[in-house]
Enzyme design. Structure first.
Site: not given
Length: 193
Positions: A27, A49, A57
């Site tokens: 990522y 988000e 995350w």
């Protein structure tokens, strides 16, 4: 430099947060901080988000394909047409985060955005990108803010237009992820200056 980028097993210097899992490495190297354009693509990032709020995350990243399947690849026009039955399906879907408020916001936001002109979300979000030269590259993670004047203004602008679950911290995470700001550390290989 203490607290700066760290060499991974491959010897490449990266932001320290990127080295805890292979998912994060990919990522970080391939996505985070690279410019994202397009209403559907930005809607996806905005939703993810929001789902991340209060969670790690990595939890979202590892369920991203589940989110895409559950939310019709985040195509605004499709999600705007979701019904109460779809909402109940989502609340029972183990492939996503089953948080009622976040699911409701995702559906409500799609309905709002479906009324916008093509490109309007992209234009609005990118209008809050700060001048890249105005801030030096962060040397350490301590130099990376959680909220900025621009993210606060973006949050207010989105909320004023009816978008939910997008506070200043979520707006800043969106700005980081979508390349509006470059918060790769100064000595990180992915910085690309």
């Amino acid at each position: 430099m203490s607290g700066g980028a760290v060499a991974g097993p491959d010897g490449v210097l990266r932001c320290p947060w990127a080295l805890s899992t292979e998912d994060y490495v990919a990522y970080h190297d391939e996505e985070w901080g690279r410019p994202v354009h397009g209403d559907d693509a930005l809607y996806e990032r905005l939703c993810l988000e929001a789902f991340q709020s209060g969670l790690s995350w990595i939890t979202i990243l590892r369920r991203r394909e589940g989110f895409r399947a559950a939310f019709a690849d985040f195509r605004i026009a499709k999600v705007a047409g979701f019904t109460d039955a779809d909402q109940e399906r989502l609340l029972a879907d183990p492939g996503i985060i089953r948080n009622r408020a976040k699911i409701e916001a995702t559906l409500a936001n799609a309905r709002v955005l479906a009324e916008w002109a093509p490109g309007e979300l992209d234009e609005l979000i990118w209008s809050y990108a700060p001048d890249g030269a105005s801030r030096p590259a962060p040397a350490t993670l301590a130099d990376v803010p959680a909220v900025t004047e621009e993210s606060t203004a973006l949050s207010k602008a989105l909320k004023k237009r009816g978008i939910r679950f997008v506070g200043p911290t979520t707006a800043y995470a969106l700005m980081q992820a979508c390349g509006l700001v470059n918060d790769h550390l100064a000595d990180c290989a992915a910085r690309g200056d």
